[in-house]
Design an enzyme around this catalytic site. Structure first.
Site, mmCIF file in Angstrom:
data_model
loop_
_atom_site.group_PDB
_atom_site.id
_atom_site.type_symbol
_atom_site.label_atom_id
_atom_site.label_comp_id
_atom_site.label_asym_id
_atom_site.label_seq_id
_atom_site.Cartn_x
_atom_site.Cartn_y
_atom_site.Cartn_z
ATOM 1 N N THR A 1 41.116 148.116 82.814
ATOM 2 C CA THR A 1 41.892 147.070 82.132
ATOM 3 C C THR A 1 43.171 147.628 81.489
ATOM 4 O OG1 THR A 1 40.188 147.386 80.468
ATOM 5 C CG2 THR A 1 40.180 145.273 81.639
ATOM 6 N N ASN B 1 39.506 142.045 72.630
ATOM 7 C CA ASN B 1 38.806 141.471 73.790
ATOM 8 C C ASN B 1 37.645 142.341 74.259
ATOM 9 O OD1 ASN B 1 40.587 139.108 74.366
ATOM 10 N ND2 ASN B 1 42.130 140.711 74.569
ATOM 11 N N ARG C 1 47.509 145.456 69.472
ATOM 12 C CA ARG C 1 48.402 144.480 70.103
ATOM 13 C C ARG C 1 49.737 144.368 69.367
ATOM 14 N NH1 ARG C 1 45.723 138.794 70.662
ATOM 15 N NH2 ARG C 1 44.063 140.150 71.424
ATOM 16 N N GLU D 1 38.086 159.299 75.894
ATOM 17 C CA GLU D 1 39.346 158.554 75.750
ATOM 18 C C GLU D 1 40.324 158.823 76.879
ATOM 19 O OE1 GLU D 1 41.281 156.552 74.196
ATOM 20 O OE2 GLU D 1 40.168 155.966 72.412
ATOM 21 N N ASP D 2 41.147 157.828 77.201
ATOM 22 C CA ASP D 2 42.230 158.038 78.168
ATOM 23 C C ASP D 2 43.602 158.031 77.488
ATOM 24 O OD1 ASP D 2 42.187 155.253 77.561
ATOM 25 O OD2 ASP D 2 43.433 154.891 79.334
ATOM 26 N N SER E 1 36.756 150.657 70.564
ATOM 27 C CA SER E 1 37.934 150.084 71.235
ATOM 28 C C SER E 1 38.931 149.501 70.248
ATOM 29 C CB SER E 1 37.475 148.987 72.197
ATOM 30 O OG SER E 1 38.595 148.335 72.768
ATOM 31 N N ALA E 2 40.210 149.575 70.614
ATOM 32 C CA ALA E 2 41.271 148.963 69.799
ATOM 33 C C ALA E 2 41.495 147.506 70.176
ATOM 34 C CB ALA E 2 42.568 149.742 69.997
ATOM 35 N N SER E 3 40.712 147.029 71.138
ATOM 36 C CA SER E 3 40.966 145.687 71.677
ATOM 37 C C SER E 3 40.127 144.607 71.002
ATOM 38 C CB SER E 3 40.657 145.674 73.177
ATOM 39 O OG SER E 3 40.734 144.364 73.683
ATOM 40 N N LYS F 1 43.685 153.468 66.078
ATOM 41 C CA LYS F 1 43.978 154.795 66.622
ATOM 42 C C LYS F 1 45.482 155.044 66.497
ATOM 43 C CE LYS F 1 40.350 153.789 69.973
ATOM 44 N NZ LYS F 1 40.001 153.489 71.377
ATOM 45 N N LYS G 1 48.960 152.990 75.079
ATOM 46 C CA LYS G 1 47.512 153.082 75.310
ATOM 47 C C LYS G 1 46.779 153.382 73.999
ATOM 48 C CE LYS G 1 47.579 154.334 80.171
ATOM 49 N NZ LYS G 1 47.313 155.379 81.173
ATOM 50 N N GLY G 2 45.771 152.596 73.734
ATOM 51 C CA GLY G 2 44.970 152.802 72.530
ATOM 52 C C GLY G 2 45.552 152.172 71.276
ATOM 53 N N ILE G 3 46.755 151.618 71.398
ATOM 54 C CA ILE G 3 47.477 151.080 70.239
ATOM 55 C C ILE G 3 47.241 149.563 70.142
ATOM 56 C CG2 ILE G 3 49.817 150.823 69.276
ATOM 57 C CD1 ILE G 3 48.828 153.735 69.344
ATOM 58 N N ASP H 1 35.692 154.908 74.689
ATOM 59 C CA ASP H 1 36.803 153.963 74.706
ATOM 60 C C ASP H 1 36.529 152.996 75.873
ATOM 61 O OD1 ASP H 1 39.450 152.875 74.311
ATOM 62 O OD2 ASP H 1 40.072 154.019 76.085
ATOM 63 N N LEU H 2 37.165 151.834 75.824
ATOM 64 C CA LEU H 2 36.935 150.843 76.888
ATOM 65 C C LEU H 2 38.047 150.852 77.946
ATOM 66 C CD1 LEU H 2 35.503 148.336 78.095
ATOM 67 C CD2 LEU H 2 36.851 146.941 76.502
ATOM 68 N N ASP H 3 39.236 150.399 77.510
ATOM 69 C CA ASP H 3 40.331 150.198 78.465
ATOM 70 C C ASP H 3 40.798 151.526 79.047
ATOM 71 O OD1 ASP H 3 40.552 147.352 77.957
ATOM 72 O OD2 ASP H 3 41.476 147.859 76.039
HETATM 73 C C1 BG6 Z 1 43.475 149.098 73.610
HETATM 74 C C2 BG6 Z 1 44.423 149.244 74.775
HETATM 75 O O1 BG6 Z 1 42.184 149.384 74.031
HETATM 76 O O2 BG6 Z 1 43.508 147.771 73.077
HETATM 77 C C3 BG6 Z 1 45.820 148.778 74.379
HETATM 78 O O3 BG6 Z 1 44.467 150.597 75.170
HETATM 79 C C4 BG6 Z 1 45.768 147.363 73.800
HETATM 80 O O4 BG6 Z 1 46.644 148.810 75.525
HETATM 81 C C5 BG6 Z 1 44.787 147.337 72.625
HETATM 82 O O5 BG6 Z 1 47.046 146.944 73.355
HETATM 83 C C6 BG6 Z 1 44.660 145.953 71.996
HETATM 84 O O6 BG6 Z 1 44.053 145.089 72.910
HETATM 85 P P1 BG6 Z 1 43.959 143.531 72.682
HETATM 86 O O7 BG6 Z 1 42.992 143.098 73.794
HETATM 87 O O8 BG6 Z 1 43.388 143.285 71.332
HETATM 88 O O9 BG6 Z 1 45.311 142.964 72.848
HETATM 89 MG MG MG Z 2 41.957 153.432 76.589
#
Ligand code: BG6
Ligand code: MG
Length: 227
Positions: A19, A122, A51, A173-174, A118-120, A149, A47-49, A11-13
């Site tokens: 972050t 970014n 946006r 994972e965190d 990652s769920a992000s 996730k 966390k992990g959810i 996992d990243l964040d």
């Molecule tokens: C996850 C974070 O990695 O990414 C969440 O744990 C975040 O907190 C999710 O909401 C989505 O990220 P982003 O960068 O697409 O808004």
């Molecule tokens: Mg995380």
């Protein structure tokens, strides 16, 4: 040697860099602007959810907000992301959490595959800023999965690309939702954080400096021997 896992999926964040804190601060500011208060305890469930799902959970605290149109929700989500992007502007190679680069190096030394799950949206930007892109054989971000996730799809997508059986992957994972996703994929789960959230992890450490390669492998082998 055959008992060794073949891939690590990170996992990243909150695992590779902090972050997770910037996501929290950006959500908190967004929430304040619409008269909703969120604290760190509430943030654990974000966390992990994704946006938009995170936004829905925040809006659910104030029932009158649930009637917002999807355009309005999108506008709020964009606002949060713009603030998040300002906060990560300063992220650089000094922001890799303790123990992470050493673990990545040892994965490479042992010819293991490395992926990000990652769920992000970014994720690639952040990994680039940290100067870690060259370690990763594959990066799964929010754009590649239909179900985020706690669904296992993020982790199975990574393993499928790497061509590694799920049982031979280790996920780190965190987030509670993240550990659930790893377990759902029948991978070995390493949790980084508190037992209150991460009791379901196969192996739990309090922080990333405790992510020691030999110990993780030992725990993985123990579990695979028993089951
Ligand atoms: C996850 C974070 O990695 O990414 C969440 O744990 C975040 O907190 C999710 O909401 C989505 O990220 P982003 O960068 O697409 O808004
Ligand atoms: Mg995380």
């Amino acid at each position: 040697m055959s008992q060794y896992p073949k891939a690590f999926i990170y996992d990243l964040d909150g695992v590779i860099t902090d972050t997770a804190e910037f996501h929290f601060l950006a959500w908190q500011k967004l929430a304040e602007g619409i008269d909703i208060t969120i604290d760190r305890q509430f943030n654990e469930q974000l966390k992990g959810i994704s946006r938009l799902e995170s936004l829905e959970r925040i809006l659910a605290l104030e029932p009158s907000m649930l009637s917002l149109s999807s355009d309005e929700k999108q506008r709020l989500a964009n606002q949060k992301n713009n603030h998040y992007l300002e906060l990560v502007e300063s992220v650089n190679t000094d922001d890799i959490l303790p123990g992470i680069e050493q673990l990545l190096r040892e994965n490479k030394e042992h010819q293991m595959k490395i992926a990000l799950g990652s769920a992000s949206n970014n994720a690639k930007n952040i990994v680039d800023r940290l100067g870690l892109t060259h370690y990763f054989d594959y990066i799964v971000d929010a754009s590649q999965v239909k179900k985020g996730k706690p669904d296992p799809e993020t982790f199975t997508t990574a393993a499928d690309f790497l061509g590694v059986p799920y049982e031979e992957c280790i996920g780190i994972e965190d987030a509670e939702a993240g550990v659930e996703a790893i377990n759902g994929a029948f991978m070995f789960s390493v949790g980084v954080g508190a037992v209150e959230q991460l009791a379901q992890a196969d192996y739990l450490v309090a922080n990333t400096s405790e992510l020691v390669f030999d110990e993780i492998i030992k725990r993985y082998i123990e579990k695979r021997t028993i089951s």
